[in-house]
Design an enzyme around this catalytic site. Structure first.
Site, PDB file in Angstrom:
ATOM      1  N   HIS A 171      -1.688 -23.618   4.444  1.00 27.66           N
ATOM      2  CA  HIS A 171      -0.354 -23.083   4.139  1.00 27.66           C
ATOM      3  C   HIS A 171       0.309 -22.538   5.398  1.00 27.66           C
ATOM      4  O   HIS A 171       1.460 -22.889   5.717  1.00 27.66           O
ATOM      5  CB  HIS A 171      -0.479 -21.978   3.090  1.00 27.66           C
ATOM      6  N   GLU A 172      -0.421 -21.707   6.146  1.00 25.96           N
ATOM      7  CA  GLU A 172       0.160 -21.114   7.352  1.00 25.96           C
ATOM      8  C   GLU A 172       0.362 -22.160   8.442  1.00 25.96           C
ATOM      9  O   GLU A 172       1.302 -22.060   9.236  1.00 25.96           O
ATOM     10  CB  GLU A 172      -0.724 -19.974   7.850  1.00 25.96           C
ATOM     11  N   HIS A 219       3.647 -23.693   8.143  1.00 24.40           N
ATOM     12  CA  HIS A 219       4.728 -22.931   8.776  1.00 24.40           C
ATOM     13  C   HIS A 219       4.659 -23.040  10.301  1.00 24.40           C
ATOM     14  O   HIS A 219       5.677 -23.172  10.979  1.00 24.40           O
ATOM     15  CB  HIS A 219       4.626 -21.441   8.396  1.00 24.40           C
TER      16      HIS A 219
END
Length: 441
Positions: A24-25, A28
């Protein structure tokens, strides 16, 4: 041994969650760096730092509590007005007046200002074009969705789905009085022989068609049989590579039917006395993405009712009533289910499949939950960017000066309320998962 398997299942879920957060990170981080944004930290977890290493301008690390993660991007919001004014001797403007929430807003602005390097700093998030900001914030949830697609693909296409096939595994010796008695009843001398055995069907035979209708699985064959009590049916079977035709007349047995409103009635159904072979049947490659999309719809139906469902969970916890098995879970509940899957009395492949399905479902939940348009969730940042884009389009249409960037720090009070609500709901779910859990049973 069972306790060890349970612990292994919990550990696997913790590792799976950590991988999900890391991806998920990363979703980003990668576009942020691609677009030139200065990223100070990439962290998995919260609390004390267990390990970290700096590569370039970014510090990568793992923290003790694997319940989330973050990346710190420079200039998430435009600089506060105080940054553009002369600073006091201490290098800071005065504290905001107006109470607790005004102080929170000022603190958020101060923290954001510390990531800026002056008005000419171009490597900041708020200066990105609208579409690039949306890509950065959408990247995290999208990684969870893609991870779920991969997990579902492994489950459905790599392992397969347990399916009752048309290959006969066993035969009943006699005809039971009701369909519910087939699993437990024992034959007596007065019971009529089962039609399949009488007609010559043997274990290992594969049913090709019934009365001219090809059957792909046992469910299709069963539907024809059950709907034809007392009617002679032509079975085409394959045995040892050759096909044979047999005449089978299903016996009449009573069966109970439950209507949509919960009422039950008794009717007759056909019975021939065959049991299917259960095998893993690999699904087409698109089955994984299809399952992920379907799961998104199911999770979204839970998310938009989340406050009500958490309230019902709290009521069930207090009253001791069984919980809704389709309701929300905390990470404690997911870990507990993973442990039960690992400790289940089932083949290893079944347990692996159960774990993959649980982890994939968790990633779908992360995908949907993070798209809620409220700060501090990713969906909140996307909503802020879209609002700024709408303001720019509006100004352009009416030939007005370009608007200033949206100052999302003004939403800190609302963000605070959202965070408190999320903590409260999370606490309720954790307590429910500890004292009134959803189990495999």
């Amino acid at each position: 041994m069972e306790i060890l398997a349970f612990v292994i299942g919990v550990v696997l879920m913790v590792v799976g969650l950590a991988v999900s957060i890391a991806l998920h990170e990363l979703g980003h981080l990668w576009p942020a760096k691609k677009f030139g944004v200065r990223v100070g930290q990439y962290m998995i977890g919260f609390g004390p730092t267990l390990w970290s290493r700096r590569r370039g301008e970014t510090q990568y690390g793992v923290k003790a509590i694997p319940l989330g993660g973050y990346i710190s991007m420079a200039g998430m919001y435009p600089p506060s007005p105080s940054l553009r004014q002369a600073q006091g001797p201490g290098g800071r403007s005065g504290r905001a007046a107006g109470g607790f929430f005004a102080t929170m807003v000022q603190d958020a602005r101060d923290a954001n200002d510390e990531t800026l390097r002056g008005d000419d700093d171009t490597r900041v998030f708020y200066r990105l074009p609208i579409h690039k900001r949306i890509i950065v914030m959408l990247g995290g949830p999208l990684m969870n969705f893609l991870f779920a697609v991969v997990l579902f693909a492994i489950l459905f296409t790599g392992i397969g789905v347990q399916t009752a096939t048309t290959t006969v595994a066993r035969l009943s010796e006699c005809v039971p009085s009701t369909t519910s008695a087939t699993a437990t009843s024992e034959c007596t001398a007065s019971d009529p022989a089962a039609p399949a055995a009488t007609a010559g069907i043997e274990p290992g035979d594969t049913i090709v068609s019934i009365d001219g209708e090809p059957v792909a699985d046992f469910a299709e064959a069963s539907e024809i049989i059950r709907s034809s009590p007392g009617q002679q049916l032509t079975f085409v079977i394959e045995r040892d590579g050759a096909t044979e035709t047999l005449q089978v007349t299903p016996a009449r047995v009573e069966t109970t039917v439950t209507a949509a409103d919960g009422t039950t009635s008794t009717t007759e159904a056909g019975f021939v006395g065959i049991g299917p072979t259960v095998e893993y049947v690999k699904q087409p490659i698109w089955a994984g993405p299809q399952a992920a999309v379907q799961q998104v719809g199911a999770v979204a139906g839970i998310i938009w009712q989340l406050p009500a469902k958490v309230w019902n969970t709290a009521v069930d916890l207090v009253t001791g009533q069984p919980r809704d098995p389709n309701g929300p879970l905390s990470i404690v509940g997911a870990g507990r289910l993973s442990g039960e899957v690992a400790a289940a009395d089932a083949p290893v492949l079944n347990r692996v499949g159960g774990f993959l399905q649980l982890l994939a479902s968790l990633n779908i939940a992360l995908f949907v939950f993070n798209l809620i348009p409220l700060l501090p969730l990713d969906g909140g940042h996307i909503a802020v960017a879209l609002w700024e884009g709408i303001k720019r389009v509006w100004a352009k249409l009416f030939r007005r000066p370009p608007p200033k960037p949206v100052d999302a720090t003004k939403l800190v009070p609302l963000t605070f309320v959202v965070v408190i609500a999320l903590i409260g709901m999370g606490a309720v779910l954790v307590l429910a998962d500890l004292f009134n859990p959803v189990t495999l049973g």
